[in-house]
Motif scaffolding. Structure first.
Motif, PDB file in Angstrom:
ATOM      1  N   ALA A 164     -31.987  17.653 -35.346  1.00 31.54           N
ATOM      2  CA  ALA A 164     -30.891  17.891 -36.287  1.00 31.54           C
ATOM      3  C   ALA A 164     -30.504  19.362 -36.199  1.00 31.54           C
ATOM      4  N   VAL A 165     -29.345  19.648 -35.642  1.00 32.39           N
ATOM      5  CA  VAL A 165     -28.884  21.024 -35.482  1.00 32.39           C
ATOM      6  C   VAL A 165     -28.184  21.437 -36.777  1.00 32.39           C
ATOM      7  N   ARG A 166     -28.881  22.213 -37.584  1.00 29.62           N
ATOM      8  CA  ARG A 166     -28.350  22.666 -38.866  1.00 29.62           C
ATOM      9  C   ARG A 166     -27.533  23.935 -38.649  1.00 29.62           C
ATOM     10  N   MET A 167     -26.232  23.764 -38.539  1.00 28.41           N
ATOM     11  CA  MET A 167     -25.345  24.868 -38.211  1.00 28.41           C
ATOM     12  C   MET A 167     -24.898  25.620 -39.458  1.00 28.41           C
ATOM     13  N   ALA A 168     -24.727  26.920 -39.294  1.00 23.54           N
ATOM     14  CA  ALA A 168     -23.981  27.669 -40.293  1.00 23.54           C
ATOM     15  C   ALA A 168     -22.546  27.158 -40.257  1.00 23.54           C
ATOM     16  N   PRO A 169     -21.740  27.402 -41.291  1.00 22.42           N
ATOM     17  CA  PRO A 169     -20.358  26.928 -41.262  1.00 22.42           C
ATOM     18  C   PRO A 169     -19.668  27.297 -39.957  1.00 22.42           C
ATOM     19  N   VAL A 170     -19.107  26.303 -39.301  1.00 20.75           N
ATOM     20  CA  VAL A 170     -18.480  26.518 -38.002  1.00 20.75           C
ATOM     21  C   VAL A 170     -17.036  26.965 -38.217  1.00 20.75           C
ATOM     22  N   ALA A 171     -16.641  28.011 -37.518  1.00 17.60           N
ATOM     23  CA  ALA A 171     -15.288  28.546 -37.653  1.00 17.60           C
ATOM     24  C   ALA A 171     -14.876  29.182 -36.339  1.00 17.60           C
ATOM     25  N   GLY A 172     -13.610  29.572 -36.278  1.00 19.31           N
ATOM     26  CA  GLY A 172     -13.093  30.206 -35.076  1.00 19.31           C
ATOM     27  C   GLY A 172     -11.638  29.843 -34.889  1.00 19.31           C
ATOM     28  N   PRO A 173     -11.019  30.364 -33.843  1.00 22.04           N
ATOM     29  CA  PRO A 173      -9.612  30.070 -33.598  1.00 22.04           C
ATOM     30  C   PRO A 173      -9.387  28.596 -33.285  1.00 22.04           C
ATOM     31  N   HIS A 174      -8.369  28.022 -33.908  1.00 25.33           N
ATOM     32  CA  HIS A 174      -7.971  26.631 -33.681  1.00 25.33           C
ATOM     33  C   HIS A 174      -9.032  25.629 -34.140  1.00 25.33           C
ATOM     34  N   PHE A 198     -22.593  35.671 -46.291  1.00 24.62           N
ATOM     35  CA  PHE A 198     -22.706  34.366 -45.634  1.00 24.62           C
ATOM     36  C   PHE A 198     -22.678  34.561 -44.126  1.00 24.62           C
ATOM     37  N   SER A 199     -23.239  33.591 -43.418  1.00 19.37           N
ATOM     38  CA  SER A 199     -23.203  33.579 -41.958  1.00 19.37           C
ATOM     39  C   SER A 199     -22.303  32.444 -41.497  1.00 19.37           C
ATOM     40  N   VAL A 200     -21.723  32.593 -40.325  1.00 18.75           N
ATOM     41  CA  VAL A 200     -20.913  31.539 -39.730  1.00 18.75           C
ATOM     42  C   VAL A 200     -21.311  31.384 -38.259  1.00 18.75           C
ATOM     43  N   LEU A 201     -20.752  30.353 -37.618  1.00 18.26           N
ATOM     44  CA  LEU A 201     -21.087  30.041 -36.234  1.00 18.26           C
ATOM     45  C   LEU A 201     -19.807  29.730 -35.470  1.00 18.26           C
ATOM     46  N   HIS A 202     -19.646  30.367 -34.311  1.00 16.97           N
ATOM     47  CA  HIS A 202     -18.472  30.116 -33.473  1.00 16.97           C
ATOM     48  C   HIS A 202     -18.533  28.706 -32.891  1.00 16.97           C
ATOM     49  N   GLN A 203     -17.382  28.076 -32.733  1.00 16.47           N
ATOM     50  CA  GLN A 203     -17.341  26.691 -32.259  1.00 16.47           C
ATOM     51  C   GLN A 203     -17.974  26.522 -30.876  1.00 16.47           C
ATOM     52  N   ALA A 303     -12.328  36.596 -35.010  1.00 16.98           N
ATOM     53  CA  ALA A 303     -11.635  35.571 -34.225  1.00 16.98           C
ATOM     54  C   ALA A 303     -10.773  34.676 -35.105  1.00 16.98           C
ATOM     55  N   VAL A 304     -11.231  34.416 -36.321  1.00 18.58           N
ATOM     56  CA  VAL A 304     -10.439  33.620 -37.258  1.00 18.58           C
ATOM     57  C   VAL A 304      -9.099  34.284 -37.518  1.00 18.58           C
ATOM     58  N   TYR A 305      -9.101  35.611 -37.656  1.00 17.56           N
ATOM     59  CA  TYR A 305      -7.865  36.350 -37.941  1.00 17.56           C
ATOM     60  C   TYR A 305      -7.038  36.624 -36.694  1.00 17.56           C
ATOM     61  N   GLU A 306      -7.663  36.521 -35.527  1.00 17.29           N
ATOM     62  CA  GLU A 306      -6.935  36.792 -34.286  1.00 17.29           C
ATOM     63  C   GLU A 306      -6.277  35.554 -33.706  1.00 17.29           C
ATOM     64  N   TRP A 307      -6.244  34.481 -34.500  1.00 20.65           N
ATOM     65  CA  TRP A 307      -5.564  33.269 -34.065  1.00 20.65           C
ATOM     66  C   TRP A 307      -4.131  33.621 -33.721  1.00 20.65           C
ATOM     67  N   ALA A 308      -3.768  33.508 -32.446  1.00 16.79           N
ATOM     68  CA  ALA A 308      -2.463  33.970 -31.987  1.00 16.79           C
ATOM     69  C   ALA A 308      -1.333  33.126 -32.566  1.00 16.79           C
ATOM     70  N   PRO A 309      -0.257  33.770 -33.032  1.00 23.77           N
ATOM     71  CA  PRO A 309       0.889  33.017 -33.536  1.00 23.77           C
ATOM     72  C   PRO A 309       1.679  32.391 -32.386  1.00 23.77           C
ATOM     73  N   VAL A 310       2.500  31.415 -32.729  1.00 24.40           N
ATOM     74  CA  VAL A 310       3.352  30.791 -31.725  1.00 24.40           C
ATOM     75  C   VAL A 310       4.535  31.715 -31.446  1.00 24.40           C
ATOM     76  N   THR A 311       4.780  31.982 -30.176  1.00 22.30           N
ATOM     77  CA  THR A 311       5.903  32.838 -29.789  1.00 22.30           C
ATOM     78  C   THR A 311       7.027  31.966 -29.238  1.00 22.30           C
ATOM     79  N   PRO A 312       8.187  31.901 -29.927  1.00 22.52           N
ATOM     80  CA  PRO A 312       9.301  31.074 -29.432  1.00 22.52           C
ATOM     81  C   PRO A 312       9.793  31.581 -28.081  1.00 22.52           C
ATOM     82  N   LEU A 313      10.112  30.670 -27.188  1.00 22.41           N
ATOM     83  CA  LEU A 313      10.631  31.028 -25.876  1.00 22.41           C
ATOM     84  C   LEU A 313      12.147  30.776 -25.853  1.00 22.41           C
TER      85      LEU A 313
END
Length: 322
Positions: A164-174, A198-203, A303-313
């Protein structure tokens, strides 16, 4: 080794499948989930709602997996409503584990769990290791403990190790995380009394831990978390958000209602984290799995805050150069 991955349509399940596909010790891979993966994966995918027991049982029995990576745990307010998350988690766990154990081919079982199983009761251990008895004090924590108990029972029935892999809250971009959505709001409320860490864990680290657990004969839980810790106020400053001090249950009730209206509901386990903190001792996992998370808690928050915005083309018209 034939491997079944539940929850393959989610970000975590997809990353697990990609790592397994690159593993020379893994042969055929099949996946089950309510939604399909959003990336190309070298696996056979079955789009099945976890509540459809008959179809899950038929797929699992026909495949007869030698190993199962049960990532089909639905966090409340991540990809599903709290009620739907609980129904899908319980139904999918019962159907998959029971049928996999009955095939006689099963050799290993790895399940996703979380450090929410330890709870945050008053007087409890603030940084529990695996020897601390689970005592969940949130809805999600109780869901995870039930999954662990069902998996342990199936492991005893099939005489196979269960990790049983008891993970810290998983978060990250997307990554669909209620904590991540909350931290990305323009204003982040934090507990004025204490602002607990608190601690977190990258996806990607979460996926790597699940795959590593598949190659060891560990029977029992393992805590996995990113190094270090953060607080809600510190996270807000890292993301350039306004940190709002809050104290008392009535004020937090207002915060929860406001966040829900803004599309970032705060389930009970996230509220517990904000008010009482969330951490665990993850030293055992490093020695058992032979790897450590590559991202610290602060790295994940950034990384949560560096989630890149969508750039219209701009569409290029006829005769124009691109």
């Amino acid at each position: 080794m034939r491997v079944l991955v539940t929850g393959m349509g989610g970000e975590l399940g997809t990353r697990i499948a990609l790592l397994l596909a690159a593993d020379p010790g893994v042969g055929e891979i099949i996946g089950i989930d309510v939604d399909p993966p959003r990336r190309r994966v070298k696996a056979t995918f079955h789009r099945i709602d976890p509540r459809d027991r008959r179809r899950i049982v038929n797929v699992v029995r026909d495949f007869a997996p030698e190993a199962v990576v049960h990532a089909g745990i639905y966090e409340p307010d991540a990809r599903s409503t709290p009620r739907s998350a609980e129904e899908r988690t319980r139904a999918g766990t019962l159907a998959m584990l029971g049928s996999a154990a009955e095939t006689g081919a099963l050799r290993r079982l790895v399940v996703r769990s979380g450090i929410e199983v330890y709870g945050r009761a008053r007087g409890g251990v603030s940084v529990p290791d695996e020897d601390v008895p689970p005592d969940p004090t949130s809805h999600y924590g109780r869901m995870l403990l039930e999954v662990e108990q069902l998996a342990a029972a199936s492991g005893r029935s099939a005489d196979v190790p269960v990790t049983a892999v008891r993970m810290a809250p998983v978060a990250g971009p997307h990554f669909p995380s209620p904590l991540g959505r909350y931290l990305r709001l323009p204003v982040v409320a934090f507990s004025f009394v204490g602002d607990p860490p608190f601690s977190v864990l990258h996806q990607q680290d979460a996926a790597a831990a699940m795959v590593a657990a598949l190659h060891v004969d560990h029977d029992g839980p393992l805590n996995v978390a990113g190094a270090g810790a953060s607080t809600a106020a510190q996270a807000a400053r890292l993301g350039g958000r306004v940190a709002l001090p809050v104290t008392g249950a009535p004020a937090w009730a207002v915060v929860r209602r406001t966040c829900e209206l803004m599309g970032a509901p705060i389930p009970s386990h996230v509220l517990e984290l904000l008010r009482r903190g969330r951490a665990a001792d993850a030293t055992s996992a490093a020695s058992v799995l032979g790897c450590r998370p590559a991202h610290s808690t602060v790295d994940v928050v950034k990384a949560v805050y560096e989630w890149a915005p969508v750039t219209p083309l701009r569409l290029v018209g006829e005769g124009e150069a691109a």
